[in-house]
Design a protein around this motif. Sequence first.
Motif, short mmCIF file in Angstrom:
data_model
loop_
_atom_site.label_atom_id
_atom_site.label_comp_id
_atom_site.label_asym_id
_atom_site.label_seq_id
_atom_site.Cartn_x
_atom_site.Cartn_y
_atom_site.Cartn_z
N ARG A 97 -36.13 -41.73 48.98
CA ARG A 97 -35.32 -42.83 48.11
C ARG A 97 -33.99 -42.43 48.26
NH1 ARG A 97 -38.46 -41.61 43.11
NH2 ARG A 97 -40.00 -40.98 44.18
N ALA A 98 -33.21 -43.60 48.18
CA ALA A 98 -31.64 -43.50 48.70
C ALA A 98 -31.12 -42.56 47.83
CB ALA A 98 -31.13 -45.01 48.06
N SER A 99 -31.44 -42.16 46.66
CA SER A 99 -30.51 -41.31 46.10
C SER A 99 -30.78 -39.83 46.41
CB SER A 99 -30.76 -41.31 44.38
OG SER A 99 -32.17 -40.93 44.27
N GLY A 100 -31.86 -39.71 47.29
CA GLY A 100 -32.01 -38.23 47.88
C GLY A 100 -30.96 -37.84 48.74
N GLU A 101 -30.26 -38.91 49.34
CA GLU A 101 -29.13 -38.39 50.27
C GLU A 101 -28.01 -37.88 49.77
OE1 GLU A 101 -28.28 -42.16 51.98
OE2 GLU A 101 -30.32 -42.50 53.12
N MET A 102 -27.49 -38.49 48.44
CA MET A 102 -26.67 -37.88 47.31
C MET A 102 -27.12 -36.66 46.99
SD MET A 102 -25.40 -39.57 43.85
CE MET A 102 -26.92 -39.18 43.12
N LEU A 103 -28.27 -36.50 46.35
CA LEU A 103 -28.75 -35.16 45.82
C LEU A 103 -28.92 -34.22 46.80
CD1 LEU A 103 -31.05 -36.88 43.05
CD2 LEU A 103 -28.80 -35.69 42.81
N GLU A 104 -29.28 -34.40 48.14
CA GLU A 104 -29.39 -33.53 48.96
C GLU A 104 -27.99 -32.56 49.34
OE1 GLU A 104 -31.55 -33.04 53.22
OE2 GLU A 104 -30.24 -34.57 53.19
N ALA A 105 -27.15 -33.67 49.63
CA ALA A 105 -25.66 -33.17 49.63
C ALA A 105 -25.05 -32.40 48.68
CB ALA A 105 -24.64 -34.27 50.08
N ALA A 106 -25.47 -32.72 47.34
CA ALA A 106 -25.07 -31.97 46.23
C ALA A 106 -25.81 -30.34 46.12
CB ALA A 106 -25.26 -32.75 45.06
N VAL A 107 -27.12 -30.47 46.22
CA VAL A 107 -27.68 -29.18 46.25
C VAL A 107 -27.21 -28.53 47.27
CG1 VAL A 107 -29.99 -28.09 46.52
CG2 VAL A 107 -29.59 -30.34 45.15
N THR A 108 -26.99 -28.89 48.74
CA THR A 108 -26.54 -28.16 49.71
C THR A 108 -25.16 -27.56 49.47
OG1 THR A 108 -27.96 -29.56 51.28
CG2 THR A 108 -25.91 -28.44 52.15
N ALA A 109 -24.38 -28.21 48.69
CA ALA A 109 -23.06 -27.59 48.37
C ALA A 109 -23.22 -26.50 47.47
CB ALA A 109 -22.13 -28.67 47.85
N GLY A 110 -24.04 -26.66 46.33
CA GLY A 110 -24.09 -25.79 45.52
C GLY A 110 -25.00 -24.38 46.06
N VAL A 111 -25.96 -24.59 47.05
CA VAL A 111 -26.45 -23.36 47.68
C VAL A 111 -25.59 -22.72 48.51
CG1 VAL A 111 -28.25 -22.91 49.23
CG2 VAL A 111 -28.55 -24.46 47.52
N THR A 112 -24.65 -23.41 49.38
CA THR A 112 -23.86 -23.05 50.65
C THR A 112 -22.69 -22.41 49.90
OG1 THR A 112 -22.82 -25.23 50.79
CG2 THR A 112 -24.74 -24.33 52.51
N SER A 113 -22.24 -22.64 48.62
CA SER A 113 -21.19 -22.13 47.92
C SER A 113 -21.50 -20.65 47.35
CB SER A 113 -20.82 -23.09 46.74
OG SER A 113 -21.72 -22.90 45.58
N GLU A 114 -22.61 -20.20 47.32
CA GLU A 114 -23.04 -18.93 47.01
C GLU A 114 -23.41 -18.05 48.31
OE1 GLU A 114 -22.92 -18.00 44.06
OE2 GLU A 114 -22.49 -19.80 43.12
N GLY A 115 -22.94 -18.64 49.49
CA GLY A 115 -23.01 -17.76 50.57
C GLY A 115 -24.71 -17.91 51.34
N VAL A 116 -25.32 -18.73 50.62
CA VAL A 116 -26.74 -19.07 51.44
C VAL A 116 -26.79 -20.12 52.49
CG1 VAL A 116 -29.23 -19.46 50.47
CG2 VAL A 116 -27.85 -18.09 49.28
N GLU B 295 -30.06 -21.01 32.36
CA GLU B 295 -29.44 -20.23 31.88
C GLU B 295 -27.96 -20.19 32.97
OE1 GLU B 295 -31.12 -16.38 30.73
OE2 GLU B 295 -32.21 -17.29 29.45
N LEU B 296 -28.26 -19.83 34.13
CA LEU B 296 -27.23 -19.75 35.10
C LEU B 296 -26.51 -21.16 35.27
CD1 LEU B 296 -29.02 -17.48 37.82
CD2 LEU B 296 -27.11 -16.82 36.29
N VAL B 297 -27.41 -22.05 35.25
CA VAL B 297 -26.58 -23.51 35.14
C VAL B 297 -25.47 -23.64 34.23
CG1 VAL B 297 -27.06 -26.06 34.71
CG2 VAL B 297 -28.30 -24.79 36.36
N ILE B 298 -25.72 -23.53 32.83
CA ILE B 298 -24.96 -23.27 31.54
C ILE B 298 -23.81 -22.36 31.79
CG2 ILE B 298 -24.83 -22.88 29.17
CD1 ILE B 298 -27.78 -23.72 29.24
N ALA B 299 -24.27 -21.18 32.24
CA ALA B 299 -23.09 -20.19 32.51
C ALA B 299 -22.04 -20.61 33.50
CB ALA B 299 -23.77 -18.91 33.06
N GLY B 300 -22.26 -21.39 34.73
CA GLY B 300 -21.48 -21.70 35.55
C GLY B 300 -21.29 -20.66 36.67
N PRO B 301 -20.73 -20.82 37.84
CA PRO B 301 -20.66 -19.95 38.74
C PRO B 301 -19.48 -18.88 38.57
CG PRO B 301 -19.24 -21.75 39.44
CD PRO B 301 -19.90 -22.16 38.04
#
Length: 445
Positions: free
Chosen positions: A52-71, A131-137
């Motif tokens: 689905r089209a929105s998957g491209e956008m969300l994949e990029a966003a999840v990837t950004a979140g994951v890599t921002s934590e050094g993973v 809980e971690l989503v609410i707390a933020g990075p």
Amino acid sequence: MARLFGTDGVRGVANRDLTPELAVALGSAAARRLARTGPGRRQVAVIGRDPRASGEMLEAAVTAGVTSEGVDVLRVGVLPTPAIAYLTNAYDASFGVMISASHNPMPDNGIKIFGPGGHKLDDAAEDRIAELVIAGPADRPVGAGIGRVVYAEDALERYLRHVGKAASAPLDGLTVVVDCAHGAAFAAAPQAYRAAGATVIAINAEPDGLNINDGCGSTHMEHLREAVRAHGADLGLAHDGDADRCLAVDAAGDIIDGDAIMVVLALAMKDADELASHTLVTTVMSNQGLHLAMRDAGIAVRTTGVGDRYVLEELRAGEYTLGGEQSGHIVLPAYGPTGDGIVTGLRLMSRMAQTGKSLAELAATMHTLPQVLINVAVADKTTVAAAPDVQIAVKEAEAELGDTGRILLRPSGTEQLVRVMVEAGDEDTARQLAVRVARSVSQHR
């Protein structure tokens, strides 16, 4: 506050409920909760999606979140949900993420998170991520500490080798029509069935990002039924958008639902001495006909709440080897830690090849009691389901049924719906009672 995770991940209308900002936060929180530590070890997360089209956008966003934590992120592209679960284990990743809203319409999307080994998370782990989503990075790495992104070119090939093991007999001579729902199975399912020897006619296998589940797949079986009859095929198989489901159609075009498929597979596994403790695990939605067929075969049935996660929990707790849902989520732990529609299709056709029987003959072991299911769209599914007048309507229907049937009313785990299901000795009675209760629910729209 409403719980962030539903019965199958975080789901909603993409870019409205499920925003890129939330996807970044989920990726970051999942990395903080699930990344494993170890000297000299780079943490890795597997990320896949449906078309689905929105998957491209969300994949990029999840990837950004994951890599921002050094993973590091291992992108596997468009693959079925069970492939992500399998590859999380095969690549020894810390966790996996599947971006899909399964059978939901195209505007929706979802984020499913798998823990180490490809297992679905329990409620406690999901709540900690919320809980971690609410707390933020917190402090984030910089420089060389930021995660990197790599595309796994062998992902589909690995997955196909894995599911190929589920074919316990050559499928030569069988012709199958497979409805890929313009979804994640569009490449994997036809290839897997052909590799096992079947002649495959693929329909709805041209995803464009907008047509997923659009009048096709396991929630819209009409085209598959017509195609099976038109091609003179032995059977048809229907997957949903992320291919963790499989429903079937026999040569006459009659639908074989998840209950009947479980009966066929349970008997096959019992004959092969593969059915642990002679037990099948299913949910409260399964038809009473399944219970009667299993009783006659000397097979016990363990019943759980609705949702494949609860089936999985019971399978693990009892070390059972087969479970599933009427909707077509069938779980065979020997072939993966979650339901896999392609594995189900291969096992079903293997039983046909081994016995020389048609699908209609195999499914006839189960006599289905008439069952009517009505979905009622509401604003607040939990409140409506508990409303006093709705509960009175349910009790009145139960009194009318006595011991000749049953009624089940429950909020959907993935959509703002209240589901009303009635089983009775005849379809007219089941429909009348279901309509009556559904009408009481609809008063609260």
